[in-house]
Design an enzyme around this catalytic site. Sequence first.
Site, PDB file in Angstrom:
ATOM      1  N   TYR A  21       0.822  -1.205   0.000  1.00  0.00           N
ATOM      2  CA  TYR A  21       0.000   0.000   0.000  1.00  0.00           C
ATOM      3  C   TYR A  21       0.864   1.266   0.000  1.00  0.00           C
ATOM      4  CZ  TYR A  21      -3.651  -3.344   1.037  1.00  0.00           C
ATOM      5  OH  TYR A  21      -4.506  -4.406   0.962  1.00  0.00           O
ATOM      6  N   GLY A 139     -11.843  -8.216   5.911  1.00  0.00           N
ATOM      7  CA  GLY A 139     -11.672  -7.555   4.613  1.00  0.00           C
ATOM      8  C   GLY A 139     -10.564  -8.188   3.798  1.00  0.00           C
ATOM      9  N   HIS A 144      -2.147 -11.099   3.286  1.00  0.00           N
ATOM     10  CA  HIS A 144      -0.989 -10.294   2.888  1.00  0.00           C
ATOM     11  C   HIS A 144       0.313 -10.828   3.452  1.00  0.00           C
ATOM     12  CE1 HIS A 144      -3.222  -7.615   0.559  1.00  0.00           C
ATOM     13  NE2 HIS A 144      -3.699  -6.844   1.506  1.00  0.00           N
ATOM     14  N   ARG A 173     -10.325 -15.307   1.767  1.00  0.00           N
ATOM     15  CA  ARG A 173     -11.128 -15.595   0.587  1.00  0.00           C
ATOM     16  C   ARG A 173     -11.241 -17.109   0.416  1.00  0.00           C
ATOM     17  NH1 ARG A 173      -9.422 -13.218  -5.230  1.00  0.00           N
ATOM     18  NH2 ARG A 173     -11.408 -13.551  -6.265  1.00  0.00           N
ATOM     19  N   TYR A 191     -16.114  -6.737  -2.056  1.00  0.00           N
ATOM     20  CA  TYR A 191     -15.796  -5.946  -3.249  1.00  0.00           C
ATOM     21  C   TYR A 191     -17.022  -5.851  -4.141  1.00  0.00           C
ATOM     22  CZ  TYR A 191     -11.251  -7.534  -1.598  1.00  0.00           C
ATOM     23  OH  TYR A 191     -10.174  -7.838  -0.810  1.00  0.00           O
TER      24      TYR A 191
HETATM   25  C1  SAM Z   1      -7.218  -5.694   2.008  1.00  0.00           C
HETATM   26  S1  SAM Z   1      -6.862  -4.337   3.093  1.00  0.00           S
HETATM   27  C2  SAM Z   1      -8.317  -4.343   4.109  1.00  0.00           C
HETATM   28  C3  SAM Z   1      -8.480  -3.157   4.987  1.00  0.00           C
HETATM   29  C4  SAM Z   1      -9.816  -3.110   5.758  1.00  0.00           C
HETATM   30  N1  SAM Z   1      -9.921  -4.168   6.730  1.00  0.00           N
HETATM   31  C5  SAM Z   1     -10.978  -3.178   4.797  1.00  0.00           C
HETATM   32  O1  SAM Z   1     -11.682  -4.173   4.791  1.00  0.00           O
HETATM   33  O2  SAM Z   1     -11.175  -2.219   4.043  1.00  0.00           O
HETATM   34  C6  SAM Z   1      -5.617  -5.082   4.104  1.00  0.00           C
HETATM   35  C7  SAM Z   1      -4.996  -4.191   5.143  1.00  0.00           C
HETATM   36  O3  SAM Z   1      -4.099  -4.988   5.914  1.00  0.00           O
HETATM   37  C8  SAM Z   1      -2.946  -4.204   6.219  1.00  0.00           C
HETATM   38  N2  SAM Z   1      -1.796  -5.074   6.463  1.00  0.00           N
HETATM   39  C9  SAM Z   1      -1.224  -5.957   5.610  1.00  0.00           C
HETATM   40  N3  SAM Z   1      -0.182  -6.559   6.197  1.00  0.00           N
HETATM   41  C10 SAM Z   1      -0.094  -6.052   7.462  1.00  0.00           C
HETATM   42  C11 SAM Z   1       0.783  -6.281   8.552  1.00  0.00           C
HETATM   43  N4  SAM Z   1       1.792  -7.143   8.467  1.00  0.00           N
HETATM   44  N5  SAM Z   1       0.562  -5.604   9.699  1.00  0.00           N
HETATM   45  C12 SAM Z   1      -0.462  -4.718   9.790  1.00  0.00           C
HETATM   46  N6  SAM Z   1      -1.321  -4.445   8.784  1.00  0.00           N
HETATM   47  C13 SAM Z   1      -1.126  -5.112   7.628  1.00  0.00           C
HETATM   48  C14 SAM Z   1      -2.742  -3.343   4.978  1.00  0.00           C
HETATM   49  O4  SAM Z   1      -1.946  -2.220   5.248  1.00  0.00           O
HETATM   50  C15 SAM Z   1      -4.184  -3.025   4.588  1.00  0.00           C
HETATM   51  O5  SAM Z   1      -4.625  -1.813   5.121  1.00  0.00           O
END
Ligand code: SAM
Length: 281
Positions: A21, A139, A144, A173, A191
Amino acid sequence: MPESEKTMFTSSTGIPVRDQYADGKAAKVWEIFIGDKKSRTKIYCDFLVNLLRSHGCHRILDVACGTGIDSILLVEKGFEVVSCDASDKMLKYAIKERWNRRKDSRFDNWIIEEANWLTLNDDMREYLQGGFDAVICLGNSFGHILDNCEQKQAIRNFERCLKTGGLLIIDHRNYDIICNGGNAPSKSIYYNSQYMTDIKTSLLYVNGKPTKVTLDCLITTDDGIKYEFGLSSYPHQLEEFKKILKEIFGYGCYHKILGDFKEINSNYTPGFYIHVIEKSK
Ligand SMILES: C[S@@+](CC[C@H](N)C(=O)[O-])C[C@H]1O[C@@H](n2cnc3c(N)ncnc32)[C@H](O)[C@@H]1O
């Protein structure tokens, strides 16, 4: 170094974890990507709120708050919410919302911090006293983390943030369909943008094992502006994910799996699995 290559964290394996991001592209169009905020949360708001209330949960830690979508819903419903995320670009939008609604004491009391799941207990140390009634990671966020050891480390860190009897609510998912050669439903609980013009999903196999899913998204708005961004995730399959949770929470703990926030039903293929798991009493 270009912003898009900024590393979020160097893991215990020494592998730099890229902040997907970091270039701000996803954050900028997140609302367009997920569709209208209220329409998204309407799908599961009552279920989530009832689940939390029925377990007596009041103090909630949202570990993947992103732009704040689920946290905002919980703040509005009167929960005490602490939110965090590793991406400052995503958090910027949550912080802006808190500022805009600061005259409402529920929003004024909403805590938002930058924290990484791999160092969560340290990053959030000042809020952990007494533990949380629930930790949510929703979400489609958890995927990730691509490395298997780090996935366990992150779940362990979530578990440590909970008080005894607290709940972890975490989703992924339905990658079982994709790994078995099928297509995941294109519209889903998360989505539902009317502007999404193309999503390409590619699955990478390493030594015969599905290891990474990449989503390349193209969004075209009404005025013809095009936004492109890509996100990579680990393709968690149900049995494998259950095993990780049980290994950390214990085999005898309460664990329920829902499909798109509904009871699992053999006539319906969910786009997402949601796990509700309790830290044993
Ligand atoms: C797919 S987005 C979903 C955000 C929110 N929950 C939504 O549904 O809109 C995934 C989020 O996980 C965060 N993220 C990914 N890896 C992470 C980590 N290691 N530690 C903290 N946050 C993390 C990302 O920065 C991002 O904001």
